[in-house]
Design a protein around this motif. Sequence first.
Motif, short mmCIF file in Angstrom:
data_model
loop_
_atom_site.label_atom_id
_atom_site.label_comp_id
_atom_site.label_asym_id
_atom_site.label_seq_id
_atom_site.Cartn_x
_atom_site.Cartn_y
_atom_site.Cartn_z
N GLU A 152 0.87 -1.14 0.05
CA GLU A 152 0.01 0.02 -0.09
C GLU A 152 1.01 1.31 0.06
O GLU A 152 0.46 2.61 -0.23
CB GLU A 152 -1.13 0.01 1.08
CG GLU A 152 -0.26 0.04 2.57
CD GLU A 152 -0.18 -1.43 3.23
OE1 GLU A 152 -0.39 -1.67 4.27
OE2 GLU A 152 0.23 -2.38 2.37
N LEU A 155 1.10 1.64 -3.89
CA LEU A 155 0.01 1.98 -4.65
C LEU A 155 -0.73 2.95 -4.34
O LEU A 155 -1.68 3.11 -3.84
CB LEU A 155 -0.73 0.68 -4.54
CG LEU A 155 -0.31 -0.71 -5.13
CD1 LEU A 155 -1.05 -1.88 -4.82
CD2 LEU A 155 0.29 -0.48 -6.48
N LYS A 157 -1.97 7.17 -5.11
CA LYS A 157 -2.47 7.94 -6.45
C LYS A 157 -1.15 9.12 -6.54
O LYS A 157 -0.45 9.47 -5.62
CB LYS A 157 -3.38 9.03 -5.97
CG LYS A 157 -5.10 8.04 -6.25
CD LYS A 157 -6.08 8.77 -5.97
CE LYS A 157 -7.52 8.23 -6.01
NZ LYS A 157 -8.45 9.16 -5.72
N GLU A 307 -6.34 5.55 -9.44
CA GLU A 307 -6.15 4.69 -8.34
C GLU A 307 -5.32 3.50 -8.73
O GLU A 307 -5.89 2.70 -9.58
CB GLU A 307 -7.44 4.20 -7.76
CG GLU A 307 -7.28 3.54 -6.50
CD GLU A 307 -7.03 4.30 -5.31
OE1 GLU A 307 -6.15 4.26 -4.48
OE2 GLU A 307 -7.95 5.24 -5.12
N PRO A 308 -4.16 3.41 -8.46
CA PRO A 308 -3.23 2.12 -8.77
C PRO A 308 -3.79 0.94 -8.13
O PRO A 308 -4.41 1.00 -7.09
CB PRO A 308 -1.91 2.57 -8.24
CG PRO A 308 -1.99 3.95 -7.89
CD PRO A 308 -3.20 4.46 -7.49
N THR A 309 -3.66 -0.09 -8.83
CA THR A 309 -4.18 -1.45 -8.32
C THR A 309 -2.91 -2.50 -8.51
O THR A 309 -3.13 -3.53 -7.63
CB THR A 309 -5.36 -2.04 -9.36
OG1 THR A 309 -5.27 -2.13 -10.68
CG2 THR A 309 -6.63 -1.14 -8.90
N GLU A 310 -2.00 -2.12 -9.04
CA GLU A 310 -0.79 -3.41 -9.12
C GLU A 310 0.54 -2.10 -9.65
O GLU A 310 0.26 -1.33 -10.26
CB GLU A 310 -1.10 -4.29 -10.19
CG GLU A 310 -1.06 -3.77 -11.66
CD GLU A 310 -1.92 -4.87 -12.59
OE1 GLU A 310 -0.97 -5.07 -13.67
OE2 GLU A 310 -2.64 -5.47 -12.43
N GLN A 313 1.05 -1.48 -13.50
CA GLN A 313 -0.15 -0.98 -14.13
C GLN A 313 0.28 -0.09 -15.54
O GLN A 313 1.14 1.03 -15.23
CB GLN A 313 -0.96 -0.41 -13.11
CG GLN A 313 -2.68 0.04 -13.73
CD GLN A 313 -3.32 0.65 -12.73
OE1 GLN A 313 -3.17 0.36 -11.56
NE2 GLN A 313 -4.38 1.21 -13.12
#
Length: 338
Positions: A152, A155, A157, A307-310, A313
């Motif tokens: 976290e 990941l 913004k 919003e990053p998810t990986e 990305q």
Amino acid sequence: MPEQSFQTLGEFIIDKQEDFMYSTGELSRLLSAIRLASKVVNREVNKAGIANIIGKVGSENIQGEEQQKLDVLANEIFIEALSQREVVCGIASEESDDYIEVKCGSNAHLSKYVVLIDPLDGSSNIDVNVSVGTIFSIYRRVTEPGTPVGIEDFLQKGVNQAAAGYVVYGSSTMIVYTTGNGVNGFTLDPSLGTFYLSHPNMHFPKTGKIYSINEGNYIKFPQGVKNYIKYCQREEEDRPYTSRYIGSLVSDFHRNMIKGGIYIYPSTSQSPNGKLRLLYECNPMAFLAEQAGGKCTNGFERIMEIEPTELHQRVPFFCGSYDMVEKAEEFMAAAAEN
């Protein structure tokens, strides 16, 4: 011509430390580590033609791309420099599958920052002596200091970035960075090994006459991008625009920030999410662009609000002079409605 200055990067970092809301000296030490690593990478890049460090390693990175020898070397140099200063608790690199927990030093877990880095952007250009670069992004961790770094922390913004910048290794070597108080550029004097302030308060012209895109992929582009390219090429009072594409994001961005222009790496039929990485390339460049009066979106949405998810990305990328990006967005919106 930029104003001539004899202020060094080190002096500038110290002078501007109070501009940073979390000023404790750690960020200054972190930027100094990047400065040191960039000088080492610059040395290696400059001798690439006479040393056995050009060409491919024979392995692929997490994105399935063949790694260049200098990719691996630059990655090692930056990780080593950042790890030894006891100012970061974690590093994520485009060349690594997962993030790295920094354990060097007794206070490693107490460090407040994480760094995400593209160690050598455009490295395939090394073999033909074309400019390449390094891109970096710095965040304050969101996990509790004193505990191990977590996913976290990375990941986040782009709006949460504490600092971001790039190094361009070209006819001259420059570090360009922001901590949210404008953008400044520093040129390396190779005879002294010192970066001097050469481009204070850098700004994108509000519009320009350059568009940067790999037109060889035209048939695979979304209709909105095709329509915008035709607009750029049309004979009008202020057009056609000039097409300039180096294939190194740092170099194309740097030129467009100075001269005015737009850089586009859109989605394609083969890469529906685009090809550039949100965390390692797009977010740091978006932070710089906005601090320099430009704009950066995925064609519809502000890059730094995604919003990053990986870790790896990918997103489409439209970045440059404010009015040019807005016009490209108009064409994207119009095509989406049809």
